[in-house]
Motif scaffolding. Structure first.
Motif, PDB file in Angstrom:
ATOM      1  N   MET A   1      34.608  17.926 -10.187  1.00 53.58           N
ATOM      2  CA  MET A   1      33.144  18.124  -9.694  1.00 53.58           C
ATOM      3  C   MET A   1      32.160  17.286 -10.460  1.00 53.58           C
ATOM      4  O   MET A   1      31.286  16.917  -9.533  1.00 53.58           O
ATOM      5  CB  MET A   1      33.642  19.286  -9.226  1.00 53.58           C
ATOM      6  CG  MET A   1      34.446  19.580  -7.972  1.00 53.58           C
ATOM      7  SD  MET A   1      34.784  18.777  -6.889  1.00 53.58           S
ATOM      8  CE  MET A   1      33.533  18.858  -6.221  1.00 53.58           C
TER       9      MET A   1
ATOM     10  N   VAL B   1       2.396   2.185  -3.234  1.00 50.63           N
ATOM     11  CA  VAL B   1       1.034   2.804  -4.290  1.00 50.63           C
ATOM     12  C   VAL B   1       1.070   3.774  -3.863  1.00 50.63           C
ATOM     13  O   VAL B   1       0.626   4.362  -5.444  1.00 50.63           O
ATOM     14  CB  VAL B   1       0.134   1.680  -4.683  1.00 50.63           C
ATOM     15  CG1 VAL B   1      -0.941   2.363  -4.761  1.00 50.63           C
ATOM     16  CG2 VAL B   1       0.273   0.373  -4.429  1.00 50.63           C
ATOM     17  N   ILE B   2       0.941   4.296  -2.689  1.00 51.44           N
ATOM     18  CA  ILE B   2       1.085   5.795  -2.592  1.00 51.44           C
ATOM     19  C   ILE B   2       1.621   6.295  -2.778  1.00 51.44           C
ATOM     20  O   ILE B   2       1.819   7.325  -3.561  1.00 51.44           O
ATOM     21  CB  ILE B   2       0.676   5.528  -0.939  1.00 51.44           C
ATOM     22  CG1 ILE B   2      -0.710   5.059  -0.942  1.00 51.44           C
ATOM     23  CG2 ILE B   2       0.659   7.266  -0.858  1.00 51.44           C
ATOM     24  CD1 ILE B   2      -0.949   4.674   1.167  1.00 51.44           C
TER      25      ILE B   2
ATOM     26  N   THR C   1       2.092   7.553  -6.619  1.00 44.95           N
ATOM     27  CA  THR C   1       1.222   8.026  -6.994  1.00 44.95           C
ATOM     28  C   THR C   1       2.358   9.439  -7.375  1.00 44.95           C
ATOM     29  O   THR C   1       1.824  10.548  -7.821  1.00 44.95           O
ATOM     30  CB  THR C   1      -0.295   8.075  -5.550  1.00 44.95           C
ATOM     31  OG1 THR C   1      -0.482   6.707  -6.632  1.00 44.95           O
ATOM     32  CG2 THR C   1      -1.132   8.988  -6.661  1.00 44.95           C
TER      33      THR C   1
ATOM     34  N   SER D   1       1.240  -1.234  -0.341  1.00 46.51           N
ATOM     35  CA  SER D   1      -0.429  -0.059   0.433  1.00 46.51           C
ATOM     36  C   SER D   1       0.713   0.868  -0.404  1.00 46.51           C
ATOM     37  O   SER D   1       0.035   2.426  -0.525  1.00 46.51           O
ATOM     38  CB  SER D   1      -0.901  -0.240   0.925  1.00 46.51           C
ATOM     39  OG  SER D   1      -1.543  -0.954   1.872  1.00 46.51           O
TER      40      SER D   1
ATOM     41  N   PRO E   1       9.881  21.505 -18.237  1.00 47.86           N
ATOM     42  CA  PRO E   1      10.409  20.691 -19.372  1.00 47.86           C
ATOM     43  C   PRO E   1      11.780  20.745 -19.221  1.00 47.86           C
ATOM     44  O   PRO E   1      12.643  19.754 -18.986  1.00 47.86           O
ATOM     45  CB  PRO E   1       9.825  21.313 -20.178  1.00 47.86           C
ATOM     46  CG  PRO E   1       9.393  21.897 -20.186  1.00 47.86           C
ATOM     47  CD  PRO E   1       8.837  22.806 -18.842  1.00 47.86           C
TER      48      PRO E   1
ATOM     49  N   ARG F   1       5.296  14.056 -13.698  1.00 50.56           N
ATOM     50  CA  ARG F   1       4.113  14.556 -14.865  1.00 50.56           C
ATOM     51  C   ARG F   1       4.397  16.835 -13.974  1.00 50.56           C
ATOM     52  O   ARG F   1       3.894  17.162 -15.252  1.00 50.56           O
ATOM     53  CB  ARG F   1       2.883  14.135 -14.995  1.00 50.56           C
ATOM     54  CG  ARG F   1       2.224  13.012 -15.218  1.00 50.56           C
ATOM     55  CD  ARG F   1       3.332  12.393 -16.407  1.00 50.56           C
ATOM     56  NE  ARG F   1       3.364  12.669 -17.546  1.00 50.56           N
ATOM     57  CZ  ARG F   1       2.121  11.729 -17.840  1.00 50.56           C
ATOM     58  NH1 ARG F   1       1.968  11.065 -17.930  1.00 50.56           N
ATOM     59  NH2 ARG F   1       2.218  12.986 -19.927  1.00 50.56           N
ATOM     60  N   PHE F   2       4.194  16.953 -12.989  1.00 47.19           N
ATOM     61  CA  PHE F   2       3.965  18.224 -13.289  1.00 47.19           C
ATOM     62  C   PHE F   2       5.358  18.782 -13.518  1.00 47.19           C
ATOM     63  O   PHE F   2       5.189  19.637 -14.677  1.00 47.19           O
ATOM     64  CB  PHE F   2       3.722  18.517 -11.650  1.00 47.19           C
ATOM     65  CG  PHE F   2       3.792  20.028 -11.335  1.00 47.19           C
ATOM     66  CD1 PHE F   2       2.799  20.782 -11.291  1.00 47.19           C
ATOM     67  CD2 PHE F   2       5.578  20.839 -10.986  1.00 47.19           C
ATOM     68  CE1 PHE F   2       3.710  21.772 -11.000  1.00 47.19           C
ATOM     69  CE2 PHE F   2       5.323  21.830 -10.137  1.00 47.19           C
ATOM     70  CZ  PHE F   2       4.274  22.410 -11.018  1.00 47.19           C
TER      71      PHE F   2
ATOM     72  N   LEU G   1      31.761  15.475 -12.445  1.00 42.03           N
ATOM     73  CA  LEU G   1      31.973  14.111 -12.875  1.00 42.03           C
ATOM     74  C   LEU G   1      31.201  12.862 -11.719  1.00 42.03           C
ATOM     75  O   LEU G   1      31.498  13.942 -10.915  1.00 42.03           O
ATOM     76  CB  LEU G   1      33.227  13.836 -13.640  1.00 42.03           C
ATOM     77  CG  LEU G   1      33.615  14.398 -14.791  1.00 42.03           C
ATOM     78  CD1 LEU G   1      34.499  14.154 -14.912  1.00 42.03           C
ATOM     79  CD2 LEU G   1      32.586  14.078 -15.645  1.00 42.03           C
TER      80      LEU G   1
ATOM     81  N   ALA H   1       7.426  17.520 -15.961  1.00 42.41           N
ATOM     82  CA  ALA H   1       7.444  17.922 -17.145  1.00 42.41           C
ATOM     83  C   ALA H   1       6.735  18.710 -18.224  1.00 42.41           C
ATOM     84  O   ALA H   1       7.088  18.971 -19.155  1.00 42.41           O
ATOM     85  CB  ALA H   1       7.296  16.433 -17.418  1.00 42.41           C
ATOM     86  N   ALA H   2       5.671  19.081 -17.239  1.00 42.32           N
ATOM     87  CA  ALA H   2       5.255  19.866 -17.586  1.00 42.32           C
ATOM     88  C   ALA H   2       5.648  21.177 -17.854  1.00 42.32           C
ATOM     89  O   ALA H   2       5.087  22.314 -18.246  1.00 42.32           O
ATOM     90  CB  ALA H   2       3.357  19.205 -17.855  1.00 42.32           C
ATOM     91  N   TYR H   3       5.580  21.449 -16.295  1.00 44.82           N
ATOM     92  CA  TYR H   3       5.558  22.664 -16.165  1.00 44.82           C
ATOM     93  C   TYR H   3       7.461  23.310 -16.306  1.00 44.82           C
ATOM     94  O   TYR H   3       7.176  24.245 -16.771  1.00 44.82           O
ATOM     95  CB  TYR H   3       5.013  23.362 -14.856  1.00 44.82           C
ATOM     96  CG  TYR H   3       3.446  23.188 -15.223  1.00 44.82           C
ATOM     97  CD1 TYR H   3       2.733  23.849 -15.754  1.00 44.82           C
ATOM     98  CD2 TYR H   3       2.641  22.330 -14.458  1.00 44.82           C
ATOM     99  CE1 TYR H   3       1.508  24.014 -15.779  1.00 44.82           C
ATOM    100  CE2 TYR H   3       1.382  22.161 -14.674  1.00 44.82           C
ATOM    101  CZ  TYR H   3       0.593  23.065 -15.354  1.00 44.82           C
ATOM    102  OH  TYR H   3      -0.616  23.257 -15.703  1.00 44.82           O
TER     103      TYR H   3
ATOM    104  N   THR I   1       4.674   9.990  -9.661  1.00 45.68           N
ATOM    105  CA  THR I   1       3.796  10.460 -10.850  1.00 45.68           C
ATOM    106  C   THR I   1       3.194  11.855 -11.321  1.00 45.68           C
ATOM    107  O   THR I   1       3.979  12.647 -12.258  1.00 45.68           O
ATOM    108  CB  THR I   1       2.817   9.196 -11.302  1.00 45.68           C
ATOM    109  OG1 THR I   1       3.054   8.048 -10.950  1.00 45.68           O
ATOM    110  CG2 THR I   1       2.810   9.493 -12.711  1.00 45.68           C
ATOM    111  N   ILE I   2       2.406  11.955 -10.253  1.00 47.16           N
ATOM    112  CA  ILE I   2       2.010  13.425  -9.801  1.00 47.16           C
ATOM    113  C   ILE I   2       3.176  14.710 -10.691  1.00 47.16           C
ATOM    114  O   ILE I   2       3.716  15.146 -11.149  1.00 47.16           O
ATOM    115  CB  ILE I   2       1.317  14.004  -8.701  1.00 47.16           C
ATOM    116  CG1 ILE I   2       0.300  12.839  -8.751  1.00 47.16           C
ATOM    117  CG2 ILE I   2       1.051  15.002  -8.722  1.00 47.16           C
ATOM    118  CD1 ILE I   2      -0.839  13.058  -7.970  1.00 47.16           C
TER     119      ILE I   2
END
Lengths: 191, 204, 341
Positions: B177, B78-79, B82, B75, B96, B89-90, B179, B92-94, B85-86
């Motif tokens: 430094m 999974v938490i 989650t 559990s 990049p 994606r955040f 490397l 990657a979107a804002y 991933t948020i």
């Protein structure tokens, strides 16, 4: 309540909630991320194939070809290629003339060569023109193949000068171009 | 379960120095060593991990009486996944550029033992308030070390801090430094220095 | 622990009788753990010998590469000594002015640098050599890696371009066009250098590595005086010669002949002065053989198949890492113990 039933139930609920949250989040962010990706690629292809007014994407084997057209006539073809460098994969995008006789432009997308040495394939601060290495590939004949020379100015139309002290990085770029261009050329002519 | 009387402020502060996840517990070293080529990367990584550890600590603490102990690790993961991933994606979107320079290390926060460790050792046994403070302290401690390490490596490896030139013009950056060996050297010296400071404090 | 006991054996006799008496007055019995043997060798004496042995090639380096080389040498030695003093001051250790080891570290470090290397880089390398290479481990006798080579490795990773920028010696042969080292020429241009200039030293290279014959002179002095274990240079250079010879016999057009291998690059300097470093080499005779042969194998592998032209530094550092292990497995049987015990 039965213990194992509770286990299954709790885990399922957590997973379902997580899935729902993530799918909403994905819906929200995906268009933004895709926009970044395409705008970055478009900008690059525009740099590689400047004199076109429409770009067509074409799948050819493992390659994605971007065919630049002007008034319906093909003016250039660009594609992405990847291969091993001195320390890791070098990824680049190369623009070719429509008859595949010469390279029109070259851009290194990503590399992790030795800082200050191999990175000169992208940026050489010690030179007046920091991109002199990739600039050499402009209008470079690829027939029969690209050759690199060391510590001397190139004399033939299919020669480039390797970076002093970073022969392996220079060689990797040349080899990468030679193998991939001949592959794409073959695929393209067959088509 | 923690029967000892620990004030809330101690709960928060312990993660920053006394139980610092990197300097003392040596947890989460993989991203620490890999991404800290610049202060900016260190900050982004630290903030992403802080967000994940705080959010999952709150959720785990909320659900601690519901989750059966047999499936607790599953559990937690999974938490955590989650929230990772948020965060991924955040970025990657804002942001990049930061997202591409951090590469796979943002998704790898999932397996950062510092975060799972907090859930297992603290959030699953304590109330929401304390769990939040604990996670916040640990996240802040993690972020501070990452930024410091990133700053040191960027300063000597590129002559800049947060992309701003600070070293004099004739300074030749020490490429080592930025490397991997530089990461080990700088972290080793930091851990050594923190132990030395601790010893000094104990003597007094 | 072996290194430690070796150093203790080499401790100098107490020179000041008054200080001895004072100590004796305070403590009626002088209790000391074994070993109780006093050796005729002291750290200071050995270090003076090593400096003497390095002088010919140092002077030659200054002559052919000019005043900048001399300046580098002085700065390197000064920075090394200063770093040790400062560290001892800060950490509150009792410090002697210097036992000469820092001088040698500084000298050896600079001898392995290109003659046009910037002074700021020399300072950085010297600080790293003494601080990270020696003091952090607990000072002389406790360091795992040769400090001079560690400093050089740091510089190699920091300034890859400057570490491979060579200048021409003052009296080079007329047909020499660039200052590239013979090994660099071989790796990147497939040009073979003849043996004579390698021995005489009018070639491109680091300050102290160019003249094989002067290094050999100093090296033999060390061996005769028993300041260095002859087994290490012999097995190291011997392995390079034999392995290089095998490859040369396989394909003489692609691989250089073994004599070239022995005289080119920093092998001579490394084999006599760095691999034999008492602290970072094995204490047993069998261990010395293993150490030298291992370093030779690594060196040939790097020279012939690696991305770098030269590998003396990495081969010695690599084997340094194995020294504790080698010492452990080559312990001679304790006197009086049964064979199968």
């Amino acid at each position: 309540m039965n213990k194992s039933l509770k286990m299954i139930l709790v885990l399922t609920i957590i997973t379902v909630i997580s899935g729902v949250v993530l799918s909403y989040w994905d819906n929200f962010t995906r268009p933004i991320i895709n926009e970044h990706k395409t705008s970055k690629l478009n900008k690059l292809i525009l740099e590689i194939l400047p004199e076109n007014n429409s770009i067509e994407e074409m799948k050819l084997g493992e390659y994605n070809l971007y065919v630049g057209k002007k008034d319906g006539e093909i003016v250039g073809i660009a594609f992405k290629a990847e291969g091993g460098g001195y320390s890791d994969i070098i990824s680049l995008i190369v623009g070719m003339s429509p008859d595949f006789s010469k390279i029109t432009s070259l851009k290194i997308l990503s590399q992790v060569e030795t800082p200050g040495l191999g990175t000169k394939i992208v940026d050489d601060p010690s030179n007046e023109n920091p991109t002199w290495f990739t600039d050499q590939f402009k209008n470079l004949k690829i027939d029969p193949e690209i050759i690199y020379v060391k510590n001397a100015k190139p004399t033939k139309e299919n020669e480039i000068q390797a970076i002093t002290g970073a022969t392996i990085s220079s060689k990797s770029v040349v080899n990468l171009l030679n193998t991939n261009i001949s592959k794409v050329k073959k695929l393209y002519i067959e088509k | 379960m923690s029967k000892k009387k620990v004030t809330l402020i101690q709960e928060f502060l312990k993660g920053i120095w006394k139980e610092n996840p990197i300097l003392i517990s040596l947890l989460g070293l993989c991203p620490t060593l890999a991404v800290t080529v610049s202060a900016e990367n260190g900050l982004a990584m630290g903030l992403a991990a802080t967000f994940v550890v705080i959010s999952s600590s709150i959720i785990v603490s909320m659900l601690r009486k519901i989750i059966p102990s047999e499936v607790r690790i599953a559990s937690f993961i999974v938490i955590i996944a989650t929230f990772v991933t948020i965060a991924d994606r955040f970025l990657a979107a804002y942001f990049p550029d930061i997202s591409s320079s951090l590469g796979p290390f943002i998704p790898l926060i999932i397996v950062n033992c510092m975060i799972l460790g907090r859930q297992e050792a603290f959030a699953s046994k304590n109330g929401i308030g304390r769990s939040f403070l604990d996670a916040f302290g640990v996240g802040l401690g993690f972020t501070l070390v990452l930024v410091l390490l990133g700053t040191i490596r960027e300063l000597f490896g590129s002559g800049t801090i947060f992309g701003i030139q600070v070293m004099w013009d004739s300074f030749h950056p020490w490429a080592v430094m930025i490397l991997p060996p530089g990461a080990f050297l700088a972290l080793g010296l930091m851990i050594g220095a923190s132990n030395w400071l601790n010893e000094l404090g104990e003597k007094k | 622990m072996e290194e430690k006991s070796k150093i203790e054996t080499a401790k100098p006799k107490k020179k000041d009788p008054r200080a001895m008496l004072q100590k004796l007055n305070r403590k009626p019995f002088l209790l000391k753990s074994s070993p109780h043997l006093q050796s005729e060798y002291s750290i200071e004496k050995i270090m003076r010998g090593v400096i003497l042995a390095l002088l010919p090639t140092t002077i030659f380096g200054v002559i052919i590469f000019g005043w900048h080389a001399l300046f580098m040498i002085l700065v390197g030695i000064f920075t090394c000594v200063l770093t040790e003093l400062l560290f001892n001051l800060i950490s509150g250790k009792k410090f002697k002015l210097t036992d000469g080891t820092s001088v040698i570290t500084g000298l050896l470090l600079v001898l392995t640098l290109p003659p046009s290397f910037p002074i700021s880089g020399v300072i950085l390398g010297s600080v790293v050599a003494i601080f990270l290479g020696k003091m952090i481990f607990g000072g002389l006798g406790y360091n795992v890696f040769n400090p001079a080579l560690l400093g050089r490795a740091f510089l190699q990773a920091s300034y890859p371009v400057k570490m491979t920028t060579w200048i021409l010696p003052n009296y080079a042969e007329a047909d020499a066009i660039t200052g590239a080292t013979p090994l660099g020429l071989l790796k990147f241009e497939n040009i073979f250098t003849s043996i004579k200039p390698l021995i005489l030293g009018n070639i491109g290279g680091t300050i102290g590595e160019t003249s094989a014959i002067l290094i050999l002179l100093g090296g033999i002095f060390l061996l005769v005086k028993k300041y260095a274990d002859w087994r290490i240079p012999l097995s190291y250079i011997g392995t390079v010669f034999i392995l290089g010879g095998i490859f040369w016999l396989i394909d003489p057009t692609q691989y250089p002949n073994p004599i070239f291998h022995v005289f080119a690059g920093g092998l001579m300097l490394g084999a006599f002065f760095m691999a034999t470093d008492m602290v970072t080499s094995p204490v047993t005779n069998k261990g010395s053989w293993i150490f030298g042969i291992g370093a030779g194998i690594v060196l040939i592998t790097i020279r012939l198949f690696g991305g770098l032209p030269e590998g003396v530094m990495y081969s010695i550092l690599f084997m340094n890492g194995f020294v504790p292990l080698i010492n452990r497995y080559t312990q001679p049987k304790t006197f009086g113990r049964l064979k199968n015990e």
